[in-house]
Design an enzyme around this catalytic site. Sequence first.
Site, PDB file in Angstrom:
ATOM      1  N   GLY A   1      17.022  54.515  55.477  1.00  0.00           N
ATOM      2  CA  GLY A   1      15.802  54.875  55.936  1.00  0.00           C
ATOM      3  C   GLY A   1      15.839  55.785  57.218  1.00  0.00           C
ATOM      4  O   GLY A   1      14.889  55.714  58.014  1.00  0.00           O
TER       5      GLY A   1
ATOM      6  N   THR B   1      16.790  59.599  59.176  1.00  0.00           N
ATOM      7  CA  THR B   1      16.411  61.013  58.972  1.00  0.00           C
ATOM      8  C   THR B   1      16.905  61.476  57.476  1.00  0.00           C
ATOM      9  O   THR B   1      15.941  62.145  56.725  1.00  0.00           O
ATOM     10  CB  THR B   1      16.812  61.852  60.041  1.00  0.00           C
ATOM     11  OG1 THR B   1      16.754  61.393  61.338  1.00  0.00           O
ATOM     12  CG2 THR B   1      16.736  63.258  59.903  1.00  0.00           C
ATOM     13  N   ALA B   2      18.259  61.239  57.114  1.00  0.00           N
ATOM     14  CA  ALA B   2      18.879  61.507  55.848  1.00  0.00           C
ATOM     15  C   ALA B   2      18.028  60.915  54.604  1.00  0.00           C
ATOM     16  O   ALA B   2      17.357  61.651  53.878  1.00  0.00           O
ATOM     17  CB  ALA B   2      20.180  61.297  55.769  1.00  0.00           C
TER      18      ALA B   2
ATOM     19  N   VAL C   1      18.995  59.401  66.861  1.00  0.00           N
ATOM     20  CA  VAL C   1      19.267  60.893  67.587  1.00  0.00           C
ATOM     21  C   VAL C   1      19.101  61.980  66.660  1.00  0.00           C
ATOM     22  O   VAL C   1      18.735  61.617  65.376  1.00  0.00           O
ATOM     23  CB  VAL C   1      20.719  60.835  68.360  1.00  0.00           C
ATOM     24  CG1 VAL C   1      20.917  60.115  69.685  1.00  0.00           C
ATOM     25  CG2 VAL C   1      21.837  60.352  67.290  1.00  0.00           C
TER      26      VAL C   1
ATOM     27  N   LYS D   1      12.263  75.731  69.716  1.00  0.00           N
ATOM     28  CA  LYS D   1      13.682  75.928  70.402  1.00  0.00           C
ATOM     29  C   LYS D   1      14.040  77.480  69.827  1.00  0.00           C
ATOM     30  O   LYS D   1      13.957  77.641  68.886  1.00  0.00           O
ATOM     31  CB  LYS D   1      14.708  74.908  69.592  1.00  0.00           C
ATOM     32  CG  LYS D   1      16.154  75.095  69.876  1.00  0.00           C
ATOM     33  CD  LYS D   1      16.972  74.190  69.229  1.00  0.00           C
ATOM     34  CE  LYS D   1      18.590  74.552  69.402  1.00  0.00           C
ATOM     35  NZ  LYS D   1      19.105  73.803  68.554  1.00  0.00           N
TER      36      LYS D   1
ATOM     37  N   GLY E   1      23.605  68.722  62.232  1.00  0.00           N
ATOM     38  CA  GLY E   1      23.485  67.551  61.372  1.00  0.00           C
ATOM     39  C   GLY E   1      22.319  67.590  60.512  1.00  0.00           C
ATOM     40  O   GLY E   1      22.640  67.192  59.213  1.00  0.00           O
ATOM     41  N   ILE E   2      21.320  67.898  60.732  1.00  0.00           N
ATOM     42  CA  ILE E   2      20.047  67.933  60.054  1.00  0.00           C
ATOM     43  C   ILE E   2      19.926  68.887  58.835  1.00  0.00           C
ATOM     44  O   ILE E   2      19.654  68.915  57.953  1.00  0.00           O
ATOM     45  CB  ILE E   2      18.715  67.747  60.789  1.00  0.00           C
ATOM     46  CG1 ILE E   2      18.513  66.680  61.716  1.00  0.00           C
ATOM     47  CG2 ILE E   2      17.541  68.227  59.877  1.00  0.00           C
ATOM     48  CD1 ILE E   2      17.442  66.459  62.629  1.00  0.00           C
TER      49      ILE E   2
HETATM   50  C1  LIG Z   1      25.262  61.399  69.145  1.00  0.00           C
HETATM   51  C2  LIG Z   1      24.739  62.380  68.040  1.00  0.00           C
HETATM   52  C3  LIG Z   1      23.866  63.533  68.374  1.00  0.00           C
HETATM   53  C4  LIG Z   1      23.093  64.040  67.308  1.00  0.00           C
HETATM   54  N1  LIG Z   1      22.338  65.263  67.443  1.00  0.00           N
HETATM   55  C5  LIG Z   1      22.018  65.836  66.731  1.00  0.00           C
HETATM   56  C6  LIG Z   1      21.125  66.989  66.772  1.00  0.00           C
HETATM   57  O1  LIG Z   1      20.768  67.341  67.869  1.00  0.00           O
HETATM   58  N2  LIG Z   1      20.663  67.846  65.573  1.00  0.00           N
HETATM   59  C7  LIG Z   1      21.133  67.419  64.334  1.00  0.00           C
HETATM   60  O2  LIG Z   1      20.663  67.961  63.659  1.00  0.00           O
HETATM   61  N3  LIG Z   1      21.739  66.361  64.233  1.00  0.00           N
HETATM   62  C8  LIG Z   1      22.270  65.486  65.276  1.00  0.00           C
HETATM   63  N4  LIG Z   1      22.645  64.428  64.961  1.00  0.00           N
HETATM   64  C9  LIG Z   1      23.136  63.794  63.773  1.00  0.00           C
HETATM   65  C10 LIG Z   1      21.903  63.103  63.084  1.00  0.00           C
HETATM   66  O3  LIG Z   1      21.487  62.241  64.314  1.00  0.00           O
HETATM   67  C11 LIG Z   1      22.118  62.646  61.764  1.00  0.00           C
HETATM   68  O4  LIG Z   1      22.331  63.534  60.754  1.00  0.00           O
HETATM   69  C12 LIG Z   1      20.780  61.971  61.159  1.00  0.00           C
HETATM   70  O5  LIG Z   1      20.119  61.318  62.111  1.00  0.00           O
HETATM   71  C13 LIG Z   1      20.682  61.432  59.893  1.00  0.00           C
HETATM   72  O6  LIG Z   1      21.336  59.639  60.049  1.00  0.00           O
HETATM   73  P1  LIG Z   1      21.386  59.122  58.868  1.00  0.00           P
HETATM   74  O7  LIG Z   1      20.005  58.967  58.122  1.00  0.00           O
HETATM   75  O8  LIG Z   1      22.429  59.631  57.868  1.00  0.00           O
HETATM   76  O9  LIG Z   1      21.941  57.766  59.349  1.00  0.00           O
HETATM   77  P2  LIG Z   1      21.054  56.644  60.092  1.00  0.00           P
HETATM   78  O10 LIG Z   1      20.278  57.271  61.016  1.00  0.00           O
HETATM   79  O11 LIG Z   1      22.316  55.776  60.748  1.00  0.00           O
HETATM   80  O12 LIG Z   1      20.416  55.752  58.994  1.00  0.00           O
HETATM   81  C14 LIG Z   1      21.151  54.821  58.244  1.00  0.00           C
HETATM   82  C15 LIG Z   1      20.129  53.965  57.519  1.00  0.00           C
HETATM   83  O13 LIG Z   1      20.576  53.219  56.715  1.00  0.00           O
HETATM   84  C16 LIG Z   1      20.187  51.748  56.742  1.00  0.00           C
HETATM   85  N5  LIG Z   1      21.242  50.968  56.270  1.00  0.00           N
HETATM   86  C17 LIG Z   1      22.459  50.883  56.751  1.00  0.00           C
HETATM   87  N6  LIG Z   1      23.243  49.969  56.183  1.00  0.00           N
HETATM   88  C18 LIG Z   1      22.247  49.300  55.409  1.00  0.00           C
HETATM   89  C19 LIG Z   1      22.412  48.277  54.283  1.00  0.00           C
HETATM   90  N7  LIG Z   1      23.374  47.409  54.297  1.00  0.00           N
HETATM   91  N8  LIG Z   1      21.207  47.941  53.809  1.00  0.00           N
HETATM   92  C20 LIG Z   1      20.155  48.635  53.869  1.00  0.00           C
HETATM   93  N9  LIG Z   1      20.139  49.680  54.505  1.00  0.00           N
HETATM   94  C21 LIG Z   1      21.107  49.951  55.380  1.00  0.00           C
HETATM   95  C22 LIG Z   1      19.753  51.668  57.895  1.00  0.00           C
HETATM   96  O14 LIG Z   1      18.734  50.644  58.093  1.00  0.00           O
HETATM   97  C23 LIG Z   1      18.985  53.178  58.217  1.00  0.00           C
HETATM   98  O15 LIG Z   1      17.987  53.073  57.860  1.00  0.00           O
HETATM   99  C24 LIG Z   1      23.613  63.563  65.943  1.00  0.00           C
HETATM  100  C25 LIG Z   1      24.229  62.490  65.607  1.00  0.00           C
HETATM  101  C26 LIG Z   1      24.858  61.903  66.869  1.00  0.00           C
HETATM  102  C27 LIG Z   1      25.792  60.654  66.569  1.00  0.00           C
END
Ligand SMILES: Cc1cc2nc3c(=O)[nH]c(=O)nc-3n(C[C@H](O)[C@H](O)[C@H](O)COP(=O)(O)OP(=O)(O)OC[C@H]3O[C@@H](n4cnc5c(N)ncnc54)[C@H](O)[C@@H]3O)c2cc1C
Length: 502
Positions: A14, A16-17, A49, A80, A347-348
């Site tokens: 849960g 951003t993705a 982030v 932006k 990333g987004i």
């Molecule tokens: C330093 C940094 C800076 C960034 N800056 C940018 C930017 O400026 N612009 C941009 O577009 N992108 C940026 N990104 C990329 C962006 O942050 C990600 O693409 C975006 O936040 C998506 O993250 P996510 O949802 O994939 O993962 P996460 O935010 O890590 O979410 C993972 C989810 O999975 C759940 N989860 C994990 N394990 C389990 C489990 N066992 N059971 C149930 N749930 C679980 C967690 O609870 C969480 O809800 C950046 C990334 C980094 C690391």
Amino acid sequence: MTDRRIRNIAIVGGGTAGWMAAAALSKSLHGMGIQIRLVESARIGTVGVGEATVPPIMDFIRQLGLAESDLIRDVQATYKLGIGYRDWTRPGHFYFHPFGPTGPGLGSIPFQAYWLKMFLAGEAAALEDYSIQATAAIQGRFTLPVHAPNTPLNKLTYALHFDACSFAQYLRGFAEARGVQRTVGEVRGVLLNPASGLVESVTLEGGGSVAADLFIDCSGFRGLLIEEALQAGYDNWSRWLPCDRALVVHSEPARAPDPYTLVTAREAGWQWRIPLQHRNGNGYVYSSEFTTDETAANTLLGNLDGRSLTSPMSLRFTPGRRRKAWSRNVVALGLAAGFLEPLEATGIYLIQRGIAMLLRFFPDRDFATADIDRYNRVLESEFSRVRDFLLLHYSRTERRGEFWDHCRSIPLTDTLAEKIDLFQSHGRILREEAELFPIMSWLSVMIGQNIVPRSYDPLVDSLDTHKIHSKLEELRAGIHHSVAAMPAHGDFLHARQIRLGR
Ligand SMILES: Cc1cc2nc3c(=O)[nH]c(=O)nc-3n(C[C@H](O)[C@H](O)[C@H](O)COP(=O)(O)OP(=O)(O)OC[C@H]3O[C@@H](n4cnc5c(N)ncnc54)[C@H](O)[C@@H]3O)c2cc1C
């Protein structure tokens, strides 16, 4: 014929993705009778982030039918217009990478060709003067595009900076209102069908389970389903992308928000400043080979504009991509599908592309190999194009020091080497099919980083020089005139908030 339609989808994660996928799928699959459930852990946080975006985010917002002004208020967004690169090419230097297209062509001769001829002759202004985004950003001004054909305001291209957690929450509200079910629980196991190898269900801490036909793995870096269960493999791209850590801190805004992300080169990487309405997001992205975490923290904290509001949060990553972002009945999105690095805020965007391609190749329960292979090829190509653009930034700077000397020694990919060669010979830039970055992006970064073509496109000599001069002057003057009439970015946001009743 048996009914092989997808009946239910489980999204694991849960962040951003996860919520982008939930929002987009609940909207696009409406009326098909498909149940969507999102499982997220209360204990494992999101990365929190991802606060800068690129212009296609506005298409995502519009396709969902979100009210842009409500969203801007709720996620504390600012506008932006591009990225300012400070000290990147060499200390004391600044260049701007604006969003948006180049100026118009003259007949069949594109803007970059005729501008370059004059630029090489010392008879054209800086590239920034021919971009409304760059000119407005550098002056700290903003307004929304207006429908005024033949003025630069018509084409104003922008994206947003926003609070990543609020953005996910906003999308959660949207998705839940469209029937997405949310389960709070930690996934502890993944059950595969022994015959087909497809994921049947995920088991939760405490004994429950969630079964589905299609799983979207949004579990972050670890890739709970795509990697831990299906071993899709990971292409480690650290031989091209040198940074592997980030420290993140929020700070008080010391000044009115700029309508751009500021990127400043540092000894072992670079620092971002992302202005939001209520605070700045800051981060230092660096290579653990060339500095320690402690030095990095001192560098970041010693270079904030305002007082820090949080302690630095540390994130580690391996730049690269999942070899197969779609494997069997699991599609990985977000960090589970790969992460390059945040320099150009892609990333987004890559999540958005993953969702769009999933809808393009939406499967039934047979999971046709042709669809999956094509999806993976498209995503591979998107990641590779972004990787090349990022590598361009690192490979061509004049900065000194161990880290930057190392960056200059990184071997280029063949595709990037060809792009640079084409530019250096006659200033040519070819945009690959479905590539995120337009010609203006490549042109700005190449010129900004002092890659100067040996010559210009010979066909420009078919144009009368006076005609080129007057076109360039007309463009520059039109942009400066339009920008002079724009409000300051902070005032624009403020006026909008007042209109929104704040
Ligand atoms: C330093 C940094 C800076 C960034 N800056 C940018 C930017 O400026 N612009 C941009 O577009 N992108 C940026 N990104 C990329 C962006 O942050 C990600 O693409 C975006 O936040 C998506 O993250 P996510 O949802 O994939 O993962 P996460 O935010 O890590 O979410 C993972 C989810 O999975 C759940 N989860 C994990 N394990 C389990 C489990 N066992 N059971 C149930 N749930 C679980 C967690 O609870 C969480 O809800 C950046 C990334 C980094 C690391």
